[in-house]
Design a protein around this motif. Structure first.
Motif, mmCIF file in Angstrom:
data_model
loop_
_atom_site.group_PDB
_atom_site.id
_atom_site.type_symbol
_atom_site.label_atom_id
_atom_site.label_comp_id
_atom_site.label_asym_id
_atom_site.label_seq_id
_atom_site.Cartn_x
_atom_site.Cartn_y
_atom_site.Cartn_z
ATOM 1 N N SER A 45 0.816 -1.212 0.000
ATOM 2 C CA SER A 45 0.000 0.000 0.000
ATOM 3 C C SER A 45 0.853 1.266 0.000
ATOM 4 C CB SER A 45 -0.932 0.003 1.218
ATOM 5 O OG SER A 45 -0.196 0.116 2.424
ATOM 6 N N PHE A 46 2.124 1.131 0.286
ATOM 7 C CA PHE A 46 3.040 2.274 0.263
ATOM 8 C C PHE A 46 3.820 2.363 -1.055
ATOM 9 C CE2 PHE A 46 2.539 1.078 4.724
ATOM 10 C CZ PHE A 46 2.130 2.282 5.260
ATOM 11 N N GLY A 59 5.396 6.159 -0.335
ATOM 12 C CA GLY A 59 4.965 6.556 1.004
ATOM 13 C C GLY A 59 3.458 6.505 1.175
ATOM 14 N N PHE A 60 2.897 7.603 1.722
ATOM 15 C CA PHE A 60 1.464 7.650 2.016
ATOM 16 C C PHE A 60 0.646 8.224 0.862
ATOM 17 C CE2 PHE A 60 3.383 7.434 6.204
ATOM 18 C CZ PHE A 60 2.535 6.568 6.879
ATOM 19 N N TYR A 63 -2.754 6.567 0.293
ATOM 20 C CA TYR A 63 -3.750 6.893 1.308
ATOM 21 C C TYR A 63 -4.306 8.312 1.102
ATOM 22 C CZ TYR A 63 -2.238 2.665 3.697
ATOM 23 O OH TYR A 63 -1.954 1.355 4.011
ATOM 24 N N ALA A 281 -4.097 -0.128 -0.492
ATOM 25 C CA ALA A 281 -4.358 0.931 0.484
ATOM 26 C C ALA A 281 -5.838 0.977 0.852
ATOM 27 C CB ALA A 281 -3.896 2.275 -0.065
#
Length: 308
Positions: A45-46, A59-60, A63, A281
């Motif tokens: 998910s990253f 990274g995020f 999200y 994510a």
């Protein structure tokens, strides 16, 4: 003597480990097919990952994209209404059916009616969904045909093709909700089994004291069914967040975003657009939401149980 003493701990140790050895295949399967895929999805998910050759750490970003995705926001709203409807369903019709069946005096009659109620549960869910797709079809569907035959043609409409009725039609699939194991049938069996386990002395005492049916229901049946109610509500919420088969088979999330669900967004992003990292994510966010709702529901229901 020393050999006997040394052999005893080995025997005790083996007897202690033997049950866990029988469970070892289950643990292995759970690790391989549940925990490992979840850990992999959490890690991916990253990443910007397409499942094959693209695998870049971002990274995020996935999200952040999820919180800004309008289709995902629409799916959360639909999921909320689905959860509310599911909770209302499992707290009413299956409980009412269990109470009515439990009140039946004939044991043979109870067996026959119980069998008739749970027999549809053996039918595959896909068959039930396709049957209801035919019933709710807009052109020559069974429901519209019945409305026309009884003189109410003005009420006919494309139930799955209109944004005003599509979500409600999907929620109503399986009416009266006893033929689908995940939303009615299982809850019916839980309630009925719990009612049978209530000591008869409680009912006899209530009858002697002149307690009517409604007071007995609220002051004896409901408190004794608290654990089952907590479980059914939790399963209803989890089922609403994870629902996929009904929505994808019937409408694929349409028309527009009228019936879109988080699981449908996850599937389309991962398998249609090959955005496996973003799909992972969404899956992690769904897990966090389910976990949070489950914890809150358990806490609220336990507090209510203590108050009773």
């Amino acid at each position: 003597m020393n050999k006997q003493i040394s052999a005893a701990p080995k025997t005790l140790s083996f007897n202690f480990l033997k049950p866990y050895l029988f469970l070892l295949p289950i643990y292995i399967l759970m690790i391989v097919f549940k925990y490992f895929p979840f850990a992999m999805a959490f890690g991916k998910s990253f990443f910007e990952w397409n499942g094959t050759n693209v695998n870049l750490f971002i990274g995020f970003a996935n999200y952040k994209k999820a919180f800004a995705d309008p289709s995902l926001r629409a799916s959360v709203i639909n999921c909320f209404w689905m959860a509310v409807s599911n909770v209302i369903i499992v707290l009413t019709i299956p409980l009412l059916a269990a109470e009515l069946l439990f009140a039946l005096k004939s044991a043979k009659g109870q067996y026959m009616i119980r069998t008739a109620f749970i027999f549809p549960m053996v039918v595959p869910i896909v068959v039930i969904i396709l049957l209801w797709k035919w019933i709710l079809a807009g052109d020559n569907g069974v429901f519209n045909t019945i409305l026309t035959r009884i003189g109410l043609p003005q009420l006919t409409r494309p139930w799955l093709g209109s944004s005003k009725t599509a979500l409600g039609a999907i929620i109503a699939i399986g009416f009266p909700w006893l033929g689908i194991a995940g939303l009615g049938g299982l809850q019916f069996l839980l309630y009925y089994g719990a009612l049978q386990s209530i000591p008869k002395a409680l009912f006899e005492s209530a009858q002697i004291d002149g307690v009517n049916t409604w007071r007995r229901f609220f002051y004896i049946d409901v408190p004794m069914l608290a654990s089952q109610i907590r479980l059914t509500v939790t399963l209803a919420i989890i089922g609403a967040v994870q629902v996929f088969d009904k929505v994808y088979i019937l409408t694929k999330g349409g028309p527009g975003t009228a019936t879109i669900m988080p699981s449908v967004v996850l599937y389309e992003q991962g398998f249609t657009y090959k955005k496996m990292g973003y799909s992972s994510a969404i899956g992690v966010l769904m897990f966090i939401v389910i976990l949070a709702l489950t914890v809150v529901n358990q806490a609220v229901m336990k507090k209510t149980e203590h108050m009773d």
